[in-house]
Scaffold this motif. Structure first.
Motif, PDB file in Angstrom:
ATOM      1  N   LEU A   1      -6.552  16.523  20.100  1.00 37.84           N
ATOM      2  CA  LEU A   1      -7.304  17.626  20.686  1.00 37.84           C
ATOM      3  C   LEU A   1      -6.313  18.588  21.325  1.00 37.84           C
ATOM      4  O   LEU A   1      -5.418  18.160  22.044  1.00 37.84           O
ATOM      5  CB  LEU A   1      -8.292  17.109  21.738  1.00 37.84           C
TER       6      LEU A   1
ATOM      7  N   LYS B   1      -8.460  12.114  19.533  1.00 42.11           N
ATOM      8  CA  LYS B   1      -9.789  11.686  19.089  1.00 42.11           C
ATOM      9  C   LYS B   1      -9.549  10.666  17.990  1.00 42.11           C
ATOM     10  O   LYS B   1      -8.867  10.957  17.003  1.00 42.11           O
ATOM     11  CB  LYS B   1     -10.602  12.877  18.565  1.00 42.11           C
TER      12      LYS B   1
ATOM     13  N   LEU C   1     -16.924  17.947  20.108  1.00 42.95           N
ATOM     14  CA  LEU C   1     -17.104  16.507  20.309  1.00 42.95           C
ATOM     15  C   LEU C   1     -18.586  16.133  20.362  1.00 42.95           C
ATOM     16  O   LEU C   1     -19.414  16.908  20.849  1.00 42.95           O
ATOM     17  CB  LEU C   1     -16.419  16.067  21.606  1.00 42.95           C
TER      18      LEU C   1
ATOM     19  N   GLN D   1     -18.074   9.677  21.147  1.00 50.86           N
ATOM     20  CA  GLN D   1     -16.825   9.691  20.393  1.00 50.86           C
ATOM     21  C   GLN D   1     -15.749   9.019  21.223  1.00 50.86           C
ATOM     22  O   GLN D   1     -15.753   9.064  22.451  1.00 50.86           O
ATOM     23  CB  GLN D   1     -16.424  11.115  20.020  1.00 50.86           C
ATOM     24  N   GLU D   2     -14.799   8.386  20.541  1.00 50.53           N
ATOM     25  CA  GLU D   2     -13.744   7.624  21.196  1.00 50.53           C
ATOM     26  C   GLU D   2     -12.468   8.458  21.297  1.00 50.53           C
ATOM     27  O   GLU D   2     -11.981   8.989  20.298  1.00 50.53           O
ATOM     28  CB  GLU D   2     -13.478   6.332  20.430  1.00 50.53           C
ATOM     29  N   LEU D   3     -11.937   8.521  22.534  1.00 48.34           N
ATOM     30  CA  LEU D   3     -10.721   9.276  22.808  1.00 48.34           C
ATOM     31  C   LEU D   3      -9.697   8.374  23.477  1.00 48.34           C
ATOM     32  O   LEU D   3     -10.049   7.427  24.177  1.00 48.34           O
ATOM     33  CB  LEU D   3     -11.018  10.447  23.750  1.00 48.34           C
TER      34      LEU D   3
ATOM     35  N   LEU E   1     -18.657  10.491  26.545  1.00 48.95           N
ATOM     36  CA  LEU E   1     -17.514  10.157  25.703  1.00 48.95           C
ATOM     37  C   LEU E   1     -16.940   8.815  26.115  1.00 48.95           C
ATOM     38  O   LEU E   1     -17.060   8.405  27.268  1.00 48.95           O
ATOM     39  CB  LEU E   1     -16.427  11.227  25.843  1.00 48.95           C
TER      40      LEU E   1
ATOM     41  N   ASP F   1     -11.845  22.485  20.244  1.00 46.04           N
ATOM     42  CA  ASP F   1     -11.815  21.085  19.797  1.00 46.04           C
ATOM     43  C   ASP F   1     -12.743  20.239  20.662  1.00 46.04           C
ATOM     44  O   ASP F   1     -13.471  19.383  20.159  1.00 46.04           O
ATOM     45  CB  ASP F   1     -10.400  20.512  19.880  1.00 46.04           C
TER      46      ASP F   1
END
Length: 107
Positions: free
Chosen positions: A59, A53, A68, A72-74, A4, A64
């Motif tokens: 999230l 997210k 992912l 993915q960008e958090l 991530l 949740d």
């Protein structure tokens, strides 16, 4: 492993790059995501208000996190009221090697 991209949410920074973190797919929980993200970014978990997210989804629970996908960008949204405090330059007395007694000497 699930890879991530994570960063601290701070619109005041010119460069606010993501870092990549890895989570064991057998331990995809909100708590583990929070722990690893905070460790990698140098943030205390109690200072995190929420994990977002991108672009606009909060999230909230383990399910949740389980959904992912790789890369993915958090963002960690912090509860600290003055976000600039996290990125400030330490004062002279906070820097390593500073000698308080030497600073008080008079000639």
């Amino acid at each position: 492993e699930l890879v991530l991209k994570v960063r601290i949410q701070n619109p005041n920074l010119r460069e606010n790059d993501f870092i990549e973190i890895e989570l064991d797919r057998q331990e995809l929980t909100y708590k583990e995501l929070l722990r690893v993200s905070c460790r990698e970014l140098g943030v205390k978990p109690e200072n995190v208000q929420k994990i977002r997210k991108l672009p606009n989804t909060m999230l909230r629970k383990d399910k949740d996190v389980a959904r992912l996908q790789d890369f993915q960008e958090l963002e960690l949204v912090l509860t600290v009221s003055d976000k600039n405090l996290l990125f400030r330059v330490p004062t002279l007395s906070e820097r390593s090697g500073y000698n308080q007694k030497a600073s008080e000497l008079t000639y």
